[in-house]
Scaffold this motif. Structure first.
Motif, PDB file in Angstrom:
ATOM      1  N   LYS A 108       0.586   7.909   5.730  1.00 34.67           N
ATOM      2  CA  LYS A 108      -0.387   8.979   5.815  1.00 34.67           C
ATOM      3  C   LYS A 108      -0.915   8.705   4.013  1.00 34.67           C
ATOM      4  CE  LYS A 108      -1.870  13.503   6.214  1.00 34.67           C
ATOM      5  NZ  LYS A 108      -1.583  15.015   6.805  1.00 34.67           N
TER       6      LYS A 108
ATOM      7  N   LEU B 133      -2.739   5.493   3.471  1.00 33.60           N
ATOM      8  CA  LEU B 133      -4.011   5.534   3.830  1.00 33.60           C
ATOM      9  C   LEU B 133      -4.800   6.365   3.025  1.00 33.60           C
ATOM     10  CD1 LEU B 133      -3.760   5.656   7.801  1.00 33.60           C
ATOM     11  CD2 LEU B 133      -4.342   3.637   6.442  1.00 33.60           C
ATOM     12  N   HIS B 134      -4.410   7.205   2.490  1.00 28.97           N
ATOM     13  CA  HIS B 134      -5.220   8.079   1.355  1.00 28.97           C
ATOM     14  C   HIS B 134      -5.574   7.311  -0.022  1.00 28.97           C
ATOM     15  CE1 HIS B 134      -5.556  11.752   3.656  1.00 28.97           C
ATOM     16  NE2 HIS B 134      -4.088  12.092   3.373  1.00 28.97           N
TER      17      HIS B 134
ATOM     18  N   ARG C 250      -5.533   4.018   0.075  1.00 23.42           N
ATOM     19  CA  ARG C 250      -6.535   2.953   0.414  1.00 23.42           C
ATOM     20  C   ARG C 250      -7.850   3.450   0.393  1.00 23.42           C
ATOM     21  NH1 ARG C 250      -8.998   0.665   4.878  1.00 23.42           N
ATOM     22  NH2 ARG C 250      -8.999  -1.526   4.936  1.00 23.42           N
ATOM     23  N   ASN C 251      -8.024   4.558   0.826  1.00 20.87           N
ATOM     24  CA  ASN C 251      -9.412   5.283   1.037  1.00 20.87           C
ATOM     25  C   ASN C 251      -9.904   5.514  -0.507  1.00 20.87           C
ATOM     26  OD1 ASN C 251      -9.489   5.212   3.524  1.00 20.87           O
ATOM     27  ND2 ASN C 251      -8.746   7.674   3.840  1.00 20.87           N
ATOM     28  N   CYS C 252      -8.892   5.861  -1.463  1.00 24.21           N
ATOM     29  CA  CYS C 252      -9.504   6.047  -2.885  1.00 24.21           C
ATOM     30  C   CYS C 252      -9.919   4.785  -3.594  1.00 24.21           C
ATOM     31  CB  CYS C 252      -8.500   6.657  -3.649  1.00 24.21           C
ATOM     32  SG  CYS C 252      -8.689   6.816  -5.284  1.00 24.21           S
TER      33      CYS C 252
ATOM     34  N   LEU D  45     -11.160   2.227  -1.684  1.00 26.84           N
ATOM     35  CA  LEU D  45     -12.322   1.932  -1.165  1.00 26.84           C
ATOM     36  C   LEU D  45     -13.536   2.615  -1.754  1.00 26.84           C
ATOM     37  CD1 LEU D  45     -11.438   1.519   2.422  1.00 26.84           C
ATOM     38  CD2 LEU D  45     -12.014  -0.363   0.992  1.00 26.84           C
ATOM     39  N   ALA D  46     -13.410   3.880  -1.834  1.00 24.75           N
ATOM     40  CA  ALA D  46     -14.298   4.797  -2.575  1.00 24.75           C
ATOM     41  C   ALA D  46     -14.933   4.229  -4.311  1.00 24.75           C
ATOM     42  CB  ALA D  46     -14.007   6.154  -2.630  1.00 24.75           C
TER      43      ALA D  46
ATOM     44  N   ASN E 247     -16.916   0.883  -3.573  1.00 25.70           N
ATOM     45  CA  ASN E 247     -18.146   1.398  -3.135  1.00 25.70           C
ATOM     46  C   ASN E 247     -18.959   1.760  -4.066  1.00 25.70           C
ATOM     47  OD1 ASN E 247     -17.474   0.619  -0.557  1.00 25.70           O
ATOM     48  ND2 ASN E 247     -17.018   2.781   0.020  1.00 25.70           N
TER      49      ASN E 247
ATOM     50  N   SER F 183      -3.743  -4.376   9.741  1.00 26.00           N
ATOM     51  CA  SER F 183      -3.631  -3.918   8.567  1.00 26.00           C
ATOM     52  C   SER F 183      -2.207  -2.931   8.970  1.00 26.00           C
ATOM     53  CB  SER F 183      -4.794  -2.605   8.300  1.00 26.00           C
ATOM     54  OG  SER F 183      -4.819  -1.974   9.173  1.00 26.00           O
TER      55      SER F 183
END
Length: 362
Positions: free
Chosen positions: A108, A111-112, A114-116, A118-119, A122, A256
Motif C-alpha cells: 500500500k 503504491l502511494h 508511486r502515485n506521488c 506520477l503526480a 505529470n 507491476s
C-alpha cells in the motif's frame, strides 16, 4: 521514462568534494532529454560529500552511522539547492524524495509512493531521489543507491535505467589491467566468470552490486546501462544508441505486481524447498507454470495465506518468490500430491536469477 542514477564517484572530485562542473554537465544532459519529451527520474548520491564540504571535520566520538547521518543531514539541502539552481536556468522544477528500504516493503505504501512520482512527472517536475541517510540505520539501509535506483525503476515501469559510475562499464577482469575488456552486452540469464568487483572510493557500492541489480532488473523487462558518468555527453550517447558502457538487455516485461514481488526477498515470512523436477519446470522460460504441492519437498519456515515466501532449490539457493494461496499448515496435507490447488499462482510468482553468482568474485 528513464531513471538515471549518478554515483558518488561521478559527482565527487579527487578529495571527495562535490564537483560543481560535473553536476552542471549532467543537468544539461537531463534537460536535453526533457526537451525530447522524455520523463526523467534522477537518483543522486552526493549528500555526504556535500556535507563534507560544509563540515571539514567532525567529532571523533561519532560512530560510522552517526557520522554519515550528520553529513547527510547537512549536505542534502546543499545538494538539492545546487540541482534547483541549475535546473531552474532551463525553466525546470525539481522535487526531493528521500526514501528508506521500508518504503518499498508495504504494498500500500509502495503504491502511494508511486502515485506521488506520477503526480510530479505529470506536472513536468523532475523527482530527485536519495536514500534518507539521516534516519536509515544498518537494517533499514539500501545496499547502496544502485539498489534504490533499481527499486524506483521497477516501481515506475521505466523503459531504462542508466547507472553512471566512474568506470567504462562491466569489465571482464581488473579495469587497471590494460588487457581487461568492457562487456558491451550482457544477457541477464547468463553467468559470467571473473567480473571485477571493486568497491567505490567514496560511496558504499561497487561493481558487484551494480552487476547483480542490473541482471535482476533486466530480467523483469527493463534495459540497464552501466557507463562512465565522467565521459562528456554520456547520457546523450546512451540515449542515441551509441555503443558505450555495458548494456544489460531487457527480457520479457512482467506485471507491476511481479516487479514489486521481485524485490521482496528480505520481506518474506516463509520458505519452501522444491524438488529438481519443479525447479526445472519453473526455470523453463518458454512455459507458464505455477508452483504445485507435488513439486514441494519440504517447508523450511511457516507462513500464512497471502504471505510472500521464498522458493528454494534443494541446495537452498533462492529460485524465486511468490504469494502463498494458503498457509503452510494446509500445504503439509498436500505435500507431494497431484491435483491440488497451486501453492503459488503464476501471476504472483517471480523467478529470480542467481543472486549469489560469480559477480561477487574479484
Amino acid at each position: 521514462m528513464i531513471v538515471i542514477k549518478v554515483g558518488t564517484n561521478v559527482l565527487s572530485d579527487d578529495l571527495g568534494m562535490i564537483d560543481q562542473t560535473m553536476i552542471a554537465s549532467l543537468v544539461l544532459q537531463v534537460v536535453n532529454l526533457k526537451r525530447r519529451g522524455v520523463d526523467v527520474i534522477l537518483i543522486s548520491s552526493g549528500a555526504v560529500g556535500a556535507g563534507r564540504q560544509v563540515l571539514n571535520s567532525t567529532s571523533k566520538s561519532l560512530g560510522r552511522v552517526e557520522r554519515r547521518q550528520l553529513l547527510a543531514a547537512v549536505g542534502q539541502p546543499k545538494l538539492l539547492q545546487t540541482y534547483m539552481t541549475l535546473f531552474e536556468k532551463s525553466g525546470i522544477h525539481v522535487a526531493q524524495i528521500l526514501a528508506t528500504k521500508e518504503d518499498f516493503r508495504d504494498r500500500k505504501h509502495y503504491l502511494h509512493m508511486r502515485n506521488c512520482f506520477l503526480a510530479l512527472l505529470n506536472e513536468n517536475v523532475i523527482p530527485i531521489v536519495n536514500e534518507n541517510d539521516t534516519i536509515a540505520v544498518d537494517e533499514l539501509m539500501f545496499t547502496d543507491n544502485d539498489e534504490l535506483a533499481s527499486l524506483v525503476a521497477s516501481m515506475m515501469g521505466a523503459s531504462a535505467l542508466y547507472i553512471l559510475t566512474n568506470v567504462e562499464g562491466v569489465y571482464l577482469g581488473d579495469p587497471a589491467d590494460p588487457d581487461a575488456k568492457v562487456l558491451s552486452k550482457i544477457d541477464p540469464g547468463s553467468t559470467i566468470q571473473h567480473v571485477f568487483s571493486q568497491v567505490s572510493s567514496f560511496g558504499r557500492g561497487g561493481m558487484a552490486t551494480k552487476y547483480r541489480m542490473s541482471k535482476q532488473l533486466a530480467s523483469t523487462g527493463i534495459d540497464v546501462y552501466i557507463a562512465n558518468g565522467k565521459r562528456p555527453g554520456i547520457i546523450d550517447s546512451i540515449y542515441a544508441g551509441e555503443h558505450v558502457g555495458t548494456h544489460f538487455v531487457a527480457q520479457q516485461n512482467i506485471s507491476s505486481v511481479k516487479k514489486w514481488i521481485a524485490y521482496q526477498d528480505r520481506a518474506t515470512t516463509g520458505a519452501v524447498v522444491i524438488n529438481e523436477g519443479a525447479k526445472s519446470v519453473l526455470l523453463n522460460g518458454n512455459k507458464v507454470a505455477s508452483l504445485l504441492p507435488v513439486g514441494v519437498s519440504s517447508i523450511v519456515a511457516p507462513f500464512e495465506k497471502g504471505d510472500l515466501i521464498n522458493i528454494l532449490g534443494e541446495n537452498e539457493a533462492l529460485v524465486g518468490i511468490g504469494k502463498a494461496q494458503y498457509a503452510s499448515e494446509t500445504l503439509e496435507k498436500y505435500l507431494g500430491q497431484k491435483q491440488q490447488k497451486a501453492l503459488i499462482h503464476y501471476d504472483y510468482l517471480v523467478i529470480l536469477y542467481e543472486r549469489n553468482d560469480d559477480s561477487k568474485r574479484s
